[in-house]
Design an enzyme around this catalytic site. Structure first.
Site, mmCIF file in Angstrom:
data_model
loop_
_atom_site.group_PDB
_atom_site.id
_atom_site.type_symbol
_atom_site.label_atom_id
_atom_site.label_comp_id
_atom_site.label_asym_id
_atom_site.label_seq_id
_atom_site.Cartn_x
_atom_site.Cartn_y
_atom_site.Cartn_z
ATOM 1 N N LYS A 1 -1.234 -28.797 34.514
ATOM 2 C CA LYS A 1 -0.421 -30.022 34.510
ATOM 3 C C LYS A 1 0.564 -29.974 35.669
ATOM 4 O O LYS A 1 0.915 -28.892 36.157
ATOM 5 C CB LYS A 1 0.382 -30.109 33.207
ATOM 6 C CG LYS A 1 -0.459 -30.531 32.007
ATOM 7 C CD LYS A 1 0.453 -30.886 30.843
ATOM 8 C CE LYS A 1 -0.325 -31.409 29.656
ATOM 9 N NZ LYS A 1 -1.064 -32.645 29.916
ATOM 10 N N GLU B 1 -4.195 -32.013 36.768
ATOM 11 C CA GLU B 1 -3.675 -33.384 36.712
ATOM 12 C C GLU B 1 -2.221 -33.427 37.146
ATOM 13 O O GLU B 1 -1.519 -32.409 37.095
ATOM 14 C CB GLU B 1 -3.855 -33.981 35.312
ATOM 15 C CG GLU B 1 -3.261 -33.166 34.203
ATOM 16 C CD GLU B 1 -3.588 -33.724 32.816
ATOM 17 O OE1 GLU B 1 -4.236 -34.768 32.722
ATOM 18 O OE2 GLU B 1 -3.162 -33.097 31.831
ATOM 19 N N ASP C 1 -5.954 -26.404 25.022
ATOM 20 C CA ASP C 1 -6.064 -27.867 25.109
ATOM 21 C C ASP C 1 -7.251 -28.299 25.978
ATOM 22 O O ASP C 1 -7.939 -29.261 25.645
ATOM 23 C CB ASP C 1 -4.766 -28.440 25.702
ATOM 24 C CG ASP C 1 -4.799 -29.959 25.777
ATOM 25 O OD1 ASP C 1 -5.223 -30.588 24.786
ATOM 26 O OD2 ASP C 1 -4.415 -30.539 26.811
ATOM 27 N N HIS D 1 -14.672 -35.833 24.345
ATOM 28 C CA HIS D 1 -15.075 -36.950 25.208
ATOM 29 C C HIS D 1 -15.528 -36.493 26.593
ATOM 30 O O HIS D 1 -16.114 -37.272 27.328
ATOM 31 C CB HIS D 1 -13.973 -38.011 25.297
ATOM 32 C CG HIS D 1 -12.753 -37.564 26.025
ATOM 33 N ND1 HIS D 1 -11.791 -36.779 25.453
ATOM 34 C CD2 HIS D 1 -12.348 -37.791 27.280
ATOM 35 C CE1 HIS D 1 -10.843 -36.548 26.327
ATOM 36 N NE2 HIS D 1 -11.141 -37.146 27.453
ATOM 37 N N HIS E 1 -12.896 -28.921 26.278
ATOM 38 C CA HIS E 1 -13.542 -29.780 27.278
ATOM 39 C C HIS E 1 -14.313 -29.008 28.354
ATOM 40 O O HIS E 1 -15.472 -29.281 28.638
ATOM 41 C CB HIS E 1 -12.493 -30.633 27.986
ATOM 42 C CG HIS E 1 -11.680 -31.485 27.063
ATOM 43 N ND1 HIS E 1 -12.222 -32.201 26.038
ATOM 44 C CD2 HIS E 1 -10.342 -31.744 27.030
ATOM 45 C CE1 HIS E 1 -11.270 -32.877 25.410
ATOM 46 N NE2 HIS E 1 -10.120 -32.602 25.989
#
Ligand code: NDP
Length: 466
Positions: A336, A208, A227, A170, A232
């Site tokens: 993270k 994030e 991940d 996405h 991405h």
């Protein structure tokens, strides 16, 4: 009369379906154009998982997701009331047959399943008769290395041709990524400076504040590199680095992105990061506070196996070895539990060769930044206009990219339902992305790169701060 079609969601009881797919579908009703609405007219949303579930309950979940994005009216009602749910194990031929019997018209099979299960279902699908226009949508991670990605590609191509396989990433549908594509190639100032002569460094960062959020069963076997970076951020790199495609159709755009990735390799020219000679760094968070949330040590999160040595922050340096980019580090980073997170694509420009009087504007490099959240563009540069004649100042021009009412997963579904693979990952690209990161995974496996630590809520390990 609308033609019939079915969106068969395998894994309809999962997080992806609830949080992203159904709201994405709803957002196509709210924000889509006439063509999008035509895709939804006559569509049956057929949910499935192994667990039993009442049809009403499934329809209720769709209604809630639609309401969350303001999707209402006749079309929303028709989709909700026409939705069906069939409990079945799609890895069993009988289970799959029951699902296919319940489908009407053109078929989209959306694999919202754990990766290991996708392979098993693909095996069974290869041996059944499918409607002529069947489309497959496959979630990431796509394989676990170049070899397994190639094997999965082969398996899927036994079911449908390559252009009907939508490997979903996405980030390819993200406003910032699409904004960069549009901005670059429609802007004389940027396009002329978008190369190694003018650009010193490219950073693609997606930090994030979120920690593990109960996703250990997936994340602890993946980590930040697999991940986020392998999928991405490499897609975003491809958009940043590509030559201008002949046009923005599926063949030309995907050819151009694939060419950029084929030229990409681990940075081979020595030091990029101040604290190491390695082209990669990794770390995991320890206890700390992010915003008002107290996080435990990553290794104490439920379901984490400390022996796996999973990183929650990864940073790697790559080179796109083309005439345009050779010699420019592309730094990809994602972490993270980062306090004050950055999420952006940032180009830092080289210093000027000559400045009158030797005034260099030291430390004020021009930068072009495309931000992910909210989608925005910033141009930072040195300007005159201080109190004294010839005094320099740092200036920034900022603009927010218009927010689309269609979510990124709405865009994904537009491509999938419309069978337009322009913004999905092509098979060879999925393999290339594993090829690019494999030397780093190998170096980590050999223990050549230490696993550093950082307190949750910090900017990363102290030793990384330059
Ligand atoms: P979940 O674990 O939340 O859901 C998995 C779904 O698969 C459930 O519906 C489950 O239902 C079904 N399932 C599990 N095992 C089997 C099996 N052996 N046979 C058939 N069905 C099975 O996963 P997510 O929804 O989070 O993720 C799904 C996919 O989407 C994964 O590939 C993930 O990597 C990807 N993804 C997820 C994102 C997210 O934010 N969640 C983001 C991007 C990608 P049941 O057990 O009843 O069969």
């Amino acid at each position: 009369m609308a033609s019939e079609s079915t969106l068969l969601i395998l894994g309809a009881s999962g997080d992806l379906t609830k949080r992203l797919l159904l709201p994405g579908l709803g957002s196509l009703i709210t924000g889509g154009d006439e063509a999008d609405l035509r895709l939804l007219d006559g569509l049956t949303i057929l949910g499935s998982a192994r667990s039993e579930r009442a049809r009403d309950d499934w329809q209720g979940e769709i209604r809630e997701a639609f309401e969350g994005v303001g999707a209402k009216g006749d079309l929303a009602r028709a989709l909700i009331e026409g939705a069906d749910y069939v409990a079945a194990d799609p890895t069993e031929p009988d289970g799959l047959k029951r699902l296919l019997d319940a489908a009407k018209g053109d078929l989209v099979v959306y694999f919202a399943l754990p990766p290991a299960v996708i392979t098993k279902v693909a095996d069974v699908l290869a041996d059944v008769d499918l409607p002529e226009r069947t489309v497959l949508a496959i979630e990431k991670p796509f394989g676990g290395d170049a070899e397994s990605a190639a094997a999965l590609n082969e398996q899927l191509r036994r079911i449908v041709p390559e252009d009907r396989i939508h490997r979903v990433d996405h980030f390819l549908n993200h406003r910032a990524a699409l904004g960069m594509l549009a901005t670059r190639f429609n802007n004389r100032i940027l396009e002329r400076a978008w190369n190694a002569d003018d650009v010193e460094r490219v950073e693609i960062v997606y930090d994030e504040t979120l920690g593990l959020e109960g996703r250990a069963s997936y994340y602890d076997t993946a980590g930040a590199l697999r991940d986020m970076l392998q999928s991405h951020l490499l897609q975003v790199l491809a958009i940043a680095a590509t030559e201008a495609p002949v046009s923005l159709d599926a063949t030309n755009l995907r050819d151009a992105l694939a060419t950029a990735l084929r030229a990409t390799r681990v940075w081979p020219h020595g030091k990029v990061f101040p604290n190491t000679d390695q082209p990669s760094r990794r770390a995991r968070y320890t206890a700390g506070t992010v915003g008002d949330k107290q996080l435990p040590d990553y290794v104490d999160e439920e379901g984490v196996d400390p022996d796996r040595g999973t990183e929650t922050l990864a940073e790697i340096a790559l080179e796109v070895n083309t005439a345009r980019w050779a010699g420019v580090p592309f730094v990809l980073r994602s972490g993270k539990a980062i306090g004050n997170p950055r999420d952006e694509i940032a180009l830092t420009f080289r210093p000027l060769r000559f400045v009158p009087g030797g005034q260099t504007g030291e430390g004020r490099r021009e930068r072009v930044v495309l931000g992910f959240k909210p989608p925005r563009i910033e141009v930072a540069f040195t300007s005159g206009g201080g109190d004294m004649p010839f005094e320099l100042e740092a200036a920034t021009l900022e603009g927010t990219l218009p927010k689309s009412p269609v979510t990124e997963y709405g865009e994904v579904l537009r491509g999938v339902l419309g069978d337009d693979p322009t913004l999905s990952v092509r098979g060879d690209v999925a393999e290339q992305c594993w090829r690019i990161v494999q030397p780093i995974l190998d170096a980590w496996q050999r223990g050549e790169v230490p696993l550093d630590e950082y307190p949750a809520g910090s900017a990363g390990p102290d030793s990384w701060q330059s």
